[in-house]
Design a protein around this motif. Structure first.
Motif, PDB file in Angstrom:
ATOM      1  N   VAL A  13       0.830  -1.204   0.000  1.00 43.00           N
ATOM      2  CA  VAL A  13       0.000   0.000   0.000  1.00 43.00           C
ATOM      3  C   VAL A  13       0.866   1.256   0.000  1.00 43.00           C
ATOM      4  CG1 VAL A  13      -1.598   1.360   1.394  1.00 43.00           C
ATOM      5  CG2 VAL A  13      -2.032  -1.064   1.042  1.00 43.00           C
ATOM      6  N   TRP A  14       1.868   1.287   0.897  1.00 35.92           N
ATOM      7  CA  TRP A  14       2.746   2.453   0.955  1.00 35.92           C
ATOM      8  C   TRP A  14       3.541   2.620  -0.342  1.00 35.92           C
ATOM      9  CZ3 TRP A  14       2.632   6.574   3.841  1.00 35.92           C
ATOM     10  CH2 TRP A  14       2.075   6.521   5.119  1.00 35.92           C
ATOM     11  N   GLY A  15       3.955   1.500  -0.930  1.00 33.45           N
ATOM     12  CA  GLY A  15       4.672   1.570  -2.207  1.00 33.45           C
ATOM     13  C   GLY A  15       3.806   2.162  -3.297  1.00 33.45           C
ATOM     14  N   PHE A  16       2.551   1.717  -3.345  1.00 35.78           N
ATOM     15  CA  PHE A  16       1.625   2.238  -4.349  1.00 35.78           C
ATOM     16  C   PHE A  16       1.381   3.723  -4.147  1.00 35.78           C
ATOM     17  CE2 PHE A  16      -2.557   3.427  -5.856  1.00 35.78           C
ATOM     18  CZ  PHE A  16      -2.608   2.857  -7.120  1.00 35.78           C
ATOM     19  N   VAL A  17       1.089   4.114  -2.908  1.00 39.77           N
ATOM     20  CA  VAL A  17       0.804   5.522  -2.619  1.00 39.77           C
ATOM     21  C   VAL A  17       2.007   6.396  -2.952  1.00 39.77           C
ATOM     22  CG1 VAL A  17       0.307   7.183  -0.778  1.00 39.77           C
ATOM     23  CG2 VAL A  17      -0.942   5.016  -0.880  1.00 39.77           C
ATOM     24  N   GLY A  18       3.216   5.914  -2.608  1.00 37.90           N
ATOM     25  CA  GLY A  18       4.426   6.669  -2.906  1.00 37.90           C
ATOM     26  C   GLY A  18       4.629   6.880  -4.397  1.00 37.90           C
ATOM     27  N   VAL A  19       4.439   5.812  -5.178  1.00 35.83           N
ATOM     28  CA  VAL A  19       4.596   5.916  -6.631  1.00 35.83           C
ATOM     29  C   VAL A  19       3.504   6.803  -7.229  1.00 35.83           C
ATOM     30  CG1 VAL A  19       4.522   4.613  -8.797  1.00 35.83           C
ATOM     31  CG2 VAL A  19       5.780   3.710  -6.842  1.00 35.83           C
ATOM     32  N   TYR A  20       2.296   6.675  -6.725  1.00 38.63           N
ATOM     33  CA  TYR A  20       1.164   7.470  -7.210  1.00 38.63           C
ATOM     34  C   TYR A  20       1.434   8.963  -7.029  1.00 38.63           C
ATOM     35  CZ  TYR A  20      -3.862   7.934  -8.328  1.00 38.63           C
ATOM     36  OH  TYR A  20      -5.066   8.205  -8.935  1.00 38.63           O
ATOM     37  N   ILE A  21       1.889   9.326  -5.830  1.00 34.34           N
ATOM     38  CA  ILE A  21       2.167  10.736  -5.548  1.00 34.34           C
ATOM     39  C   ILE A  21       3.363  11.229  -6.359  1.00 34.34           C
ATOM     40  CG2 ILE A  21       2.905  12.350  -3.747  1.00 34.34           C
ATOM     41  CD1 ILE A  21       1.289  10.661  -1.760  1.00 34.34           C
ATOM     42  N   THR A  22       4.393  10.389  -6.472  1.00 32.53           N
ATOM     43  CA  THR A  22       5.580  10.772  -7.237  1.00 32.53           C
ATOM     44  C   THR A  22       5.232  11.054  -8.691  1.00 32.53           C
ATOM     45  OG1 THR A  22       7.017   9.466  -5.786  1.00 32.53           O
ATOM     46  CG2 THR A  22       7.888  10.064  -7.956  1.00 32.53           C
ATOM     47  N   ILE A  23       4.463  10.157  -9.306  1.00 31.68           N
ATOM     48  CA  ILE A  23       4.054  10.353 -10.701  1.00 31.68           C
ATOM     49  C   ILE A  23       3.202  11.612 -10.841  1.00 31.68           C
ATOM     50  CG2 ILE A  23       2.582   9.417 -12.528  1.00 31.68           C
ATOM     51  CD1 ILE A  23       3.608   6.667 -11.806  1.00 31.68           C
ATOM     52  N   SER A  24       2.327  11.857  -9.873  1.00 31.03           N
ATOM     53  CA  SER A  24       1.486  13.051  -9.924  1.00 31.03           C
ATOM     54  C   SER A  24       2.332  14.320  -9.875  1.00 31.03           C
ATOM     55  CB  SER A  24       0.491  13.045  -8.753  1.00 31.03           C
ATOM     56  OG  SER A  24      -0.372  11.930  -8.821  1.00 31.03           O
ATOM     57  N   VAL A  25       3.351  14.335  -9.022  1.00 33.08           N
ATOM     58  CA  VAL A  25       4.223  15.511  -8.915  1.00 33.08           C
ATOM     59  C   VAL A  25       5.020  15.703 -10.198  1.00 33.08           C
ATOM     60  CG1 VAL A  25       6.228  16.464  -7.720  1.00 33.08           C
ATOM     61  CG2 VAL A  25       4.388  15.407  -6.404  1.00 33.08           C
ATOM     62  N   ILE A  26       5.578  14.612 -10.740  1.00 35.74           N
ATOM     63  CA  ILE A  26       6.382  14.709 -11.970  1.00 35.74           C
ATOM     64  C   ILE A  26       5.547  15.254 -13.116  1.00 35.74           C
ATOM     65  CG2 ILE A  26       7.565  13.357 -13.750  1.00 35.74           C
ATOM     66  CD1 ILE A  26       8.558  11.517 -11.490  1.00 35.74           C
ATOM     67  N   PHE A  27       4.340  14.731 -13.284  1.00 35.56           N
ATOM     68  CA  PHE A  27       3.504  15.187 -14.397  1.00 35.56           C
ATOM     69  C   PHE A  27       2.960  16.592 -14.162  1.00 35.56           C
ATOM     70  CE2 PHE A  27       3.763  10.895 -15.899  1.00 35.56           C
ATOM     71  CZ  PHE A  27       3.583  11.005 -17.270  1.00 35.56           C
ATOM     72  N   THR A  28       2.786  16.982 -12.909  1.00 35.88           N
ATOM     73  CA  THR A  28       2.413  18.371 -12.636  1.00 35.88           C
ATOM     74  C   THR A  28       3.483  19.321 -13.165  1.00 35.88           C
ATOM     75  OG1 THR A  28       1.145  17.776 -10.657  1.00 35.88           O
ATOM     76  CG2 THR A  28       1.891  20.047 -10.824  1.00 35.88           C
ATOM     77  N   LEU A  29       4.751  18.997 -12.907  1.00 34.19           N
ATOM     78  CA  LEU A  29       5.857  19.809 -13.410  1.00 34.19           C
ATOM     79  C   LEU A  29       5.911  19.776 -14.935  1.00 34.19           C
ATOM     80  CD1 LEU A  29       8.623  18.805 -10.829  1.00 34.19           C
ATOM     81  CD2 LEU A  29       7.226  20.877 -10.848  1.00 34.19           C
ATOM     82  N   LEU A  30       5.677  18.591 -15.526  1.00 31.85           N
ATOM     83  CA  LEU A  30       5.695  18.491 -16.985  1.00 31.85           C
ATOM     84  C   LEU A  30       4.575  19.319 -17.618  1.00 31.85           C
ATOM     85  CD1 LEU A  30       6.453  14.679 -17.475  1.00 31.85           C
ATOM     86  CD2 LEU A  30       7.990  16.597 -17.922  1.00 31.85           C
ATOM     87  N   PHE A  31       3.415  19.354 -16.988  1.00 28.54           N
ATOM     88  CA  PHE A  31       2.312  20.153 -17.515  1.00 28.54           C
ATOM     89  C   PHE A  31       2.632  21.650 -17.467  1.00 28.54           C
ATOM     90  CE2 PHE A  31      -0.733  16.508 -16.643  1.00 28.54           C
ATOM     91  CZ  PHE A  31      -1.002  16.295 -17.985  1.00 28.54           C
ATOM     92  N   THR A  32       3.359  22.080 -16.437  1.00 28.17           N
ATOM     93  CA  THR A  32       3.731  23.497 -16.377  1.00 28.17           C
ATOM     94  C   THR A  32       4.671  23.862 -17.527  1.00 28.17           C
ATOM     95  OG1 THR A  32       5.597  23.065 -14.872  1.00 28.17           O
ATOM     96  CG2 THR A  32       3.457  23.579 -13.874  1.00 28.17           C
ATOM     97  N   VAL A  33       5.455  22.881 -18.004  1.00 23.99           N
ATOM     98  CA  VAL A  33       6.345  23.122 -19.141  1.00 23.99           C
ATOM     99  C   VAL A  33       5.543  23.428 -20.411  1.00 23.99           C
ATOM    100  CG1 VAL A  33       8.117  22.088 -20.630  1.00 23.99           C
ATOM    101  CG2 VAL A  33       8.181  21.699 -18.167  1.00 23.99           C
ATOM    102  N   THR A  34       4.326  22.863 -20.507  1.00 24.83           N
ATOM    103  CA  THR A  34       3.490  23.096 -21.697  1.00 24.83           C
ATOM    104  C   THR A  34       2.779  24.445 -21.653  1.00 24.83           C
ATOM    105  OG1 THR A  34       1.476  22.084 -20.770  1.00 24.83           O
ATOM    106  CG2 THR A  34       3.078  20.614 -21.838  1.00 24.83           C
ATOM    107  N   GLY A  35       2.973  25.197 -20.562  1.00 21.70           N
ATOM    108  CA  GLY A  35       2.376  26.530 -20.471  1.00 21.70           C
ATOM    109  C   GLY A  35       1.257  26.665 -19.464  1.00 21.70           C
TER     110      GLY A  35
END
Length: 483
Positions: free
Chosen positions: A397-419
Motif C-alpha cells: 500500500v505504501w509503495g503504491f501511494v508513494g509511486v502514485y504521488i511521485t508520478i502526480s508531482v512529476i507530471f504536474t511539473l511536466l504540464f507546467t512546461v506546456t504553459g
C-alpha cells in the motif's frame, strides 16, 4: 512469456470488442442520423485485426501466466484506445483529429470523462450513445466481461482478472470459478444500470438521455449528452438520483454482490472500507455545503447541500458529472474537490483515485506508528474490520501511494512546461490519473485548448490510473522480461 497465447487472447478480445460497434449502428438507424458508415467501417477493421491476431494461433494451447496477464491487459487497453477512436476519426459529424480522437476514446474507456468536444448537444444520437457506451464498457472492464467467455474457449481467466480488478484485496473470489465471478459482477452492474436508467426517466429525462446517463453514472464516467452536463436540467430530483447512483458506483461491486446474495443491507455496514468511504463523503459534503452557505453561493440550505452532495460524490469517485459550475465556486471549495479525487472510490468499484481502502490503511498505520513512539516496546496489531493486516500488505500500500504521488508531482511539473499555471497543472493531473475528467483553472471549461503534448500526457495518465499504475509500470522492469 507465451507470445503466441498473448496474440491469441488479444485477438479474441478485439473480436469481442468489435461487436460493440453494433448498438450505435442500431441507434443510427432508429434515429435516421446517417452515421452508420463510420461504425460499420470500425467494426470491420477491429474484427479483421482481431482475426489476424487470433487465427495463426487458434490451436495453440498453454497456461496463461501472471506476466502474460499483465501484458495482455496493458496491450488491450492501449490498442482499445486506438480502435475506439476510429468511429470518431472517420465520422464527418465529429470534427476531430487523431490526437483528439484517441484522447476522447481513452477518456471514455478509462471512465475519465475528460472531453475535447464542444457543441455536444448537436452531435448525432449514435455518436452520443457511443461515447456513453465506451464508459459503460470500461466501467467494470471489458476484460472482466471477456473472462466469462474465454474459459469456454479453453483459456483460463484468473490471471486477467487479477491484473484488471483494482485494490489490495483483489485475491478474494466471489464464487469458486472465475467465469462465474465475472458473470456475477456483470449481472450486478447491469441490474444497477437498468434501475438507474429507470430512475432518471422517472425524474424527468427522456428515455434516450436516461439510458445514456445511466451508463456514465454507474460507471462513474462523466460524459454527458449535453455541454452543460446535469446542469442542463437543473432538476433537484435528477441531481439526487445521480448522487445516489454515483455513490453506488463508487462502492465495491463485490460488496453489492454479497449484499444481494445475503439479502441484507447490513453487509454494507459491516464492511470497514464502506464505512470509511461513506464517512469521508459525509465529511466532505458538510465542508462544501457550509462553505457554499458562508460564501452565499447557493441559498437556501437545501440548494447548497444538494449541489454539495452532487459535486462531492462526483469528484470523490472520479465521475466528473457536474450540476453547476463548481470551478467558479469561491474560496477553498474547488481545491478541496480536486484533492478529494485522489482518494477516490472503494477498491473493486468503478471509481478512480488511490482507493478508500488504501487511504484507510495508511491512516491506521500512521496512528499505529504514533502509538509506537509513546510505547516503543508495545505490540500493536493493525486491524481492518475483523482482519489483521500483515506488513506485506502495508508495504504494498505504501509503495503504491508513494509511486502514485511521485508520478502526480512529476507530471504536474511536466504540464507546467506546456504553459499551464500550477493550479491548472495540478487539476489536469487529478483529472487524468484519478479518472476524474473535470478540472479547474484553465481547464475548467474543458480540455480542447491544451497543447497536443499535454493531451498525450493526459492520455498516458488516464491509462496509468485505470490500470492502477503497477500493471503498466511492471512492463518496464528488466526482471519482467527475463525467462
Amino acid at each position: 512469456m507465451h507470445f503466441a497465447l498473448i496474440s491469441k487472447v488479444l485477438g479474441l478480445l478485439l473480436v469481442v470488442f468489435s461487436f460493440t460497434m453494433m448498438p450505435p449502428v442500431a441507434v443510427a438507424f432508429f434515429y435516421g442520423d446517417g452515421t452508420e458508415g463510420p461504425f460499420l467501417t470500425s467494426f470491420c477493421i477491429s474484427l479483421l485485426l482481431g482475426l489476424t491476431l487470433w487465427l495463426p494461433f487458434f490451436r495453440h494451447r498453454a497456461e496463461l501466466q501472471t506476466r502474460d496477464g499483465f501484458l495482455v491487459v496493458t496491450l488491450f487497453w492501449s490498442v482499445l484506445g486506438l480502435i475506439g477512436a476510429l468511429p470518431l476519426l472517420i465520422s464527418d459529424a465529429v470534427p476531430v483529429g487523431f490526437t483528439d480522437a484517441v484522447f476522447e476514446s481513452v477518456s471514455g474507456l478509462t471512465t475519465t470523462g475528460a472531453t475535447i468536444l464542444s457543441g455536444i448537444d448537436n452531435l448525432p444520437p449514435s455518436v452520443l450513445f457511443y461515447r456513453q457506451q465506451l464508459q459503460w464498457l470500461g466501467g467494470m472492464g471489458v476484460i472482466v466481461l471477456a473472462v466469462a467467455i474465454l474459459p469456454m474457449l479453453g483459456i483460463g481467466g484468473m490471471q486477467l482478472y487479477k491484473a484488471e480488478i483494482p485494490g489490495p484485496m483483489k485475491e478474494a473470489k466471489l464464487t469458486p470459478r472465475i467465469a462465474e465471478t465475472a458473470k456475477a459482477l456483470w449481472y450486478v452492474y447491469l441490474a444497477i444500470t437498468v434501475v438507474c436508467a429507470l430512475a432518471y426517466w422517472a425524474a424527468g429525462m427522456t428515455l434516450f438521455d436516461a439510458i445514456c446517463h445511466s451508463f456514465s453514472t454507474v460507471s462513474t464516467g462523466g460524459f454527458s449528452t449535453h455541454d452543460a452536463s446535469m446542469a442542463y436540467w437543473d432538476n433537484a430530483a435528477i441531481d439526487w438520483v445521480a448522487t445516489v447512483f454515483i455513490l453506488i458506483g463508487g462502492v465495491n461491486f463485490a460488496l453489492h454482490f454479497a449484499a444481494w446474495r445475503s439479502r441484507s443491507l447490513l453487509t454494507f455496514v459491516r464492511d470497514p472500507e464502506f464505512r470509511f468511504f461513506m464517512g469521508l463523503m459525509l465529511l466532505y459534503i458538510l465542508l462544501v455545503g457550509f462553505g457554499l452557505m458562508v460564501f452565499h453561493v447557493h441559498d437556501p440550505a437545501d440548494q447548497a447541500f444538494r449541489h454539495a452532495a452532487f459535486q462531492v460524490a462526483s469528484f470523490g469517485t472520479g465521475t466528473g458529472l457536474t450540476s453547476t459550475n463548481a470551478a467558479a465556486w469561491p474560496g477553498y471549495i474547488p481545491y478541496l474537490l480536486v484533492l478529494i479525487s485522489f482518494i477516490g472510490g472503494c477498491a473493486g468499484s468503478t471509481g478512480g483515485g488511490m482507493k478508500a481502502v488504501r487511504a484507510a490503511l495508511v491512516a491506521r498505520h500512521s496512528l499505529r506508528e504514533l502509538r509506537r513512539l509513546i510505547y516503543p516496546n508495545g505490540v500493536f496489531a493493525l486491524r481492518f474490520g475483523k482482519h489483521v493486516v500483515n506488513d506485506r500488505v502495508l508495504q504494498a500500500v505504501w509503495g503504491f501511494v508513494g509511486v502514485y504521488i511521485t508520478i502526480s508531482v512529476i507530471f504536474t511539473l511536466l504540464f507546467t512546461v506546456t504553459g499551464m499555471d500550477l493550479t491548472t497543472a495540478v487539476s489536469a493531473v487529478a483529472a487524468s490519473i484519478n479518472n476524474l475528467g473535470v478540472g479547474i483553472g484553465q481547464v475548467g471549461a474543458g480540455f480542447a485548448n491544451i497543447t497536443p503534448e499535454a493531451k498525450w500526457m493526459m492520455t498516458l495518465l488516464m491509462l496509468l490510473g485505470r490500470l492502477e499504475i503497477f500493471t503498466f509500470l511492471v512492463l518496464f522492469t528488466p526482471l519482467f522480461w527475463k525467462q
